[in-house]
Design an enzyme around this catalytic site. Structure first.
Site, PDB file in Angstrom:
ATOM      1  N   GLN A   1       0.840  -1.201   0.000  1.00  0.00           N
ATOM      2  CA  GLN A   1       0.000   0.000   0.000  1.00  0.00           C
ATOM      3  C   GLN A   1       0.878   1.256   0.000  1.00  0.00           C
ATOM      4  OE1 GLN A   1      -1.904   0.596   3.767  1.00  0.00           O
ATOM      5  NE2 GLN A   1      -3.498   1.935   2.957  1.00  0.00           N
TER       6      GLN A   1
ATOM      7  N   GLU B   1      -9.500  -1.151   6.357  1.00  0.00           N
ATOM      8  CA  GLU B   1      -8.273  -1.377   7.120  1.00  0.00           C
ATOM      9  C   GLU B   1      -8.495  -1.117   8.607  1.00  0.00           C
ATOM     10  OE1 GLU B   1      -5.139   1.497   6.587  1.00  0.00           O
ATOM     11  OE2 GLU B   1      -3.608   0.074   7.181  1.00  0.00           O
TER      12      GLU B   1
END
Ligand SMILES: Cc1cc2nc3c(=O)[nH]c(=O)nc-3n(C[C@H](O)[C@H](O)[C@H](O)COP(=O)(O)OP(=O)(O)OC[C@H]3O[C@@H](n4cnc5c(N)ncnc54)[C@H](O)[C@@H]3O)c2cc1C
Length: 406
Positions: free
Chosen positions: A137, A255
């Site tokens: 990410q 997340e």
């Protein structure tokens, strides 16, 4: 497996269907989880080698897409109810199996399903499902962490591709990942949240270089990534140009929820109890020490409260979709509980928690097996109150939404 049932007492009693599902999952994990993977996960080290992640994901894929429990059947997932997904993740934790692949499975998969074109879904989802690729990410930059929208790494459109220049930092697993999803500045003229574009890029692209960052537990899982005229085809843009911020917010909400880590804390609690029960040379154990006993009770009460809250939020009337400020409460409480348990574990093993640990597979006869990684786990998990939106930022969100303050 610990003495912790992991389901808050009677929750499953009224649901024989879920109990048999749990038994099936438990049996499968027990018979299929490779012992070398289990041992490393039990050491609470996040730093699994690439092969371990992919090997386990392949095993789960062959079991009907279990490695992507949150994906619909249409995309190769098992099509489980939310309760089944919950049980599956809890069983993974209680068996010391690896976490779901957070970047590919938990974050990018659902985001691609929501925002991707059919061609992008066909290209990128199957390799994640089958355990063929790892993603990382690329959001944070130096000076753009909590204030993520200040990011400056530029992607300039030139014909049928973007050209990227700049740097990303704290990129977990960039050193072992095949692909990165990231946010890039495509326009600086308006509000900073506008002009951000969501791109998918191949980590083997010419112009990418990676600098390892050693963390204070001695490990290497985070990196700084540099981009020097890196070309990314327009076909690898997710959503519209300049509209990446909305997609990022969707992805980040996925997340933040996972970070509560109730299941893993239950497992840590079980391990901690077994350490406290160990007999010392004089025949006593730390379990009967009033200091440790009080701290253990306080930690367990907090964890049980968190567990009850998690269940209420997830299985309440609106389900997880309706979660607002509750996600921030789960994140703050979950990380505090997790860090508190690891601190207690570190204190319990005391000098046994030598930070200078023997390599995996070597004998350390002077240490109890649970103690070997206590220092490393303690230091490593300090990160959980920083990433995924720091706990201070979560408290700001809570203040605004619960107290109505701006
Ligand atoms: C181990 C680890 C792994 C990570 N992995 C990734 C990854 O894979 N990909 C990725 O993109 N990023 C990753 N991150 C980055 C992470 O998201 C950022 O560290 C986080 O957003 C905080 O940003 P920062 O480090 O720039 O700190 P800053 O934003 O500079 O904050 C510094 C301190 O100030 C506090 N603070 C900042 N603003 C406020 C405010 N408004 N009110 C109150 N307090 C405030 C913060 O809470 C923090 O304590 C990772 C970080 C860590 C530690």
């Amino acid at each position: 497996m610990t003495d912790i049932d992991g389901y808050g007492g009677s929750w499953l009693e009224a649901r024989p269907d879920l109990r048999s599902f749990r038994d099936e999952v438990r049996g499968f994990i027990r018979s299929h989880l490779p012992e070398d993977i289990r041992r490393l996960v039990a050491a609470e080290s996040m730093e699994l080698p690439r092969d371990y992640f992919l090997r386990w994901q392949k095993i789960l894929y062959q079991q009907g897409g279990w490695g992507c429990p949150n994906w619909p059947e249409k995309y190769g997932g098992p099509g489980w109810s939310f309760e089944q997904q919950f049980i599956f993740e809890r069983e993974l934790a209680l068996a010391d199996a690896p976490r779901l692949l957070s970047f590919g499975v938990t974050m990018l998969g659902p985001t691609l399903i929501e925002y991707g074109t059919e061609a992008q879904k066909a290209r990128f989802l199957p390799p994640i499902l089958k355990g063929e690729v790892l993603w990382c990410q690329g959001f944070s930059e130096p000076n753009a962490g909590s204030d993520l929208a200040s990011l400056k790494t530029r992607a300039e459109l030139k014909g049928d591709h973007y050209v990227i220049n700049g740097t990303k930092i704290w990129t977990t697993e960039a050193n072992i990942a095949d692909w990165m999803f990231g946010l890039f500045r495509t326009d600086s003229s308006g509000k900073k949240q506008q002009g951000i574009t969501f791109l998918l890029l191949d980590m083997k692209s010419p112009g990418i270089s990676i600098r390892p960052i050693r963390t204070f537990d001695g490990g290497h899982e985070v990196n700084q990534v540099f981009f020097d005229n890196v070309k990314v085809p327009v076909a690898q843009r997710l959503g519209e140009e300049h509209k990446g911020w909305g997609i990022a917010k969707y992805l980040l909400s996925l997340e933040r929820f996972g970070i509560a880590e109730v299941s893993r804390s239950l497992q840590t609690l079980g391990r901690l109890k077994s350490i406290l029960r160990r007999q010392r040379a004089d025949g006593s154990s730390l379990m009967s020490d009033p200091g440790f006993g009080t701290r253990l009770a306080a930690a367990e009460i907090k964890l049980r409260a968190l567990e009850a809250m998690e269940r209420r939020v997830l299985f309440g009337p609106g389900g997880p979709e309706s979660m607002g400020a509750e996600a921030s409460i789960l994140k703050v409480m979950g990380t505090e509980v997790q860090q508190g348990l690891l601190e207690l574990q570190l204190d319990a093993v005391a000098l046994g928690a030598a930070p200078d640990l023997p390599a995996e597979g070597q004998d350390a006869p002077h240490l109890p097996p649970e103690a070997r990684y206590a220092a490393r786990a303690f230091f490593n998990m300090r990160k959980t109150s920083i990433y995924g939106g720091s706990n201070e930022i979560q408290r700001n969100i809570l203040t605004k939404s619960v107290l109505g303050l701006e």
